[in-house]
Design a protein around this motif. Structure first.
Motif, mmCIF file in Angstrom:
data_model
loop_
_atom_site.group_PDB
_atom_site.id
_atom_site.type_symbol
_atom_site.label_atom_id
_atom_site.label_comp_id
_atom_site.label_asym_id
_atom_site.label_seq_id
_atom_site.Cartn_x
_atom_site.Cartn_y
_atom_site.Cartn_z
ATOM 1 N N PRO A 60 10.360 32.771 58.549
ATOM 2 C CA PRO A 60 9.963 31.714 59.477
ATOM 3 C C PRO A 60 8.446 31.641 59.627
ATOM 4 O O PRO A 60 7.786 32.675 59.686
ATOM 5 N N LYS A 61 7.925 30.422 59.670
ATOM 6 C CA LYS A 61 6.481 30.244 59.858
ATOM 7 C C LYS A 61 6.044 30.654 61.254
ATOM 8 O O LYS A 61 4.912 31.056 61.461
ATOM 9 N N GLY A 62 6.946 30.532 62.213
ATOM 10 C CA GLY A 62 6.623 30.868 63.602
ATOM 11 C C GLY A 62 7.770 31.644 64.214
ATOM 12 O O GLY A 62 8.344 32.524 63.582
ATOM 13 N N GLU A 63 8.131 31.271 65.440
ATOM 14 C CA GLU A 63 9.256 31.903 66.127
ATOM 15 C C GLU A 63 10.567 31.536 65.430
ATOM 16 O O GLU A 63 10.744 30.402 65.006
ATOM 17 N N GLU A 65 13.642 30.934 66.498
ATOM 18 C CA GLU A 65 14.402 29.815 67.070
ATOM 19 C C GLU A 65 13.772 28.470 66.723
ATOM 20 O O GLU A 65 14.468 27.521 66.357
ATOM 21 N N ALA A 66 12.463 28.387 66.795
ATOM 22 C CA ALA A 66 11.770 27.141 66.436
ATOM 23 C C ALA A 66 11.964 26.829 64.958
ATOM 24 O O ALA A 66 12.062 25.663 64.567
ATOM 25 N N GLY A 67 12.064 27.857 64.154
ATOM 26 C CA GLY A 67 12.237 27.676 62.715
ATOM 27 C C GLY A 67 13.610 27.215 62.301
ATOM 28 O O GLY A 67 13.848 26.928 61.134
ATOM 29 N N LEU A 68 14.540 27.124 63.232
ATOM 30 C CA LEU A 68 15.896 26.654 62.910
ATOM 31 C C LEU A 68 16.035 25.144 63.039
ATOM 32 O O LEU A 68 17.102 24.598 62.779
ATOM 33 N N GLY A 69 14.972 24.446 63.416
ATOM 34 C CA GLY A 69 15.023 22.992 63.544
ATOM 35 C C GLY A 69 15.416 22.290 62.261
ATOM 36 O O GLY A 69 16.084 21.257 62.287
ATOM 37 N N TRP A 70 15.067 22.837 61.129
ATOM 38 C CA TRP A 70 15.416 22.226 59.844
ATOM 39 C C TRP A 70 16.932 22.109 59.704
ATOM 40 O O TRP A 70 17.435 21.150 59.150
ATOM 41 N N PHE A 71 17.672 23.107 60.240
ATOM 42 C CA PHE A 71 19.121 23.114 60.087
ATOM 43 C C PHE A 71 19.751 21.973 60.880
ATOM 44 O O PHE A 71 20.667 21.313 60.395
ATOM 45 N N ARG A 72 19.272 21.737 62.084
ATOM 46 C CA ARG A 72 19.815 20.639 62.887
ATOM 47 C C ARG A 72 19.599 19.305 62.179
ATOM 48 O O ARG A 72 20.457 18.429 62.204
ATOM 49 N N GLN A 73 18.471 19.137 61.519
ATOM 50 C CA GLN A 73 18.179 17.899 60.794
ATOM 51 C C GLN A 73 19.043 17.764 59.542
ATOM 52 O O GLN A 73 19.419 16.665 59.168
ATOM 53 N N ALA A 74 19.357 18.867 58.899
ATOM 54 C CA ALA A 74 20.130 18.828 57.642
ATOM 55 C C ALA A 74 21.592 18.516 57.882
ATOM 56 O O ALA A 74 22.268 18.047 56.976
ATOM 57 N N ARG A 75 22.089 18.778 59.068
ATOM 58 C CA ARG A 75 23.512 18.567 59.361
ATOM 59 C C ARG A 75 23.737 17.110 59.500
ATOM 60 O O ARG A 75 24.572 16.449 59.257
#
Length: 75
Positions: A60-63, A65-75
């Motif tokens: 992860p580039k940062g925290e 939890e913040a780095g999991l945003g890509w997954f929400r967009q991919a779904r």
């Protein structure tokens, strides 16, 4: 990058692919932080009929939890 030209490499070797492991390039960070067009590759895998697992092993580039945003967009 181990091969380059990801779409054609995946198509060529699909019969031998049982698992896809991903991280973006450069930096091995979460999908969407580099130069790989993941939405295209996800759609390509679907079109090819890939039914195996996709694993994510990235830094992860940062925290986390913040780095999991890509997954929400991919779904």
């Amino acid at each position: 990058i181990m091969e380059g030209d990801l779409a054609r490499t995946i198509e060529k070797h699909l019969p031998q692919i049982w698992h896809v492991q991903l991280a973006d390039n450069p930096g091995r960070n979460e999908p969407g932080t580099g130069e790989i067009a993941y939405p295209f590759l996800y759609q390509w895998l679907d079109q090819l009929g890939y039914a195996g697992w996709i694993g994510c092993e990235y830094k992860p580039k940062g925290e986390t939890e913040a780095g999991l945003g890509w997954f929400r967009q991919a779904r």
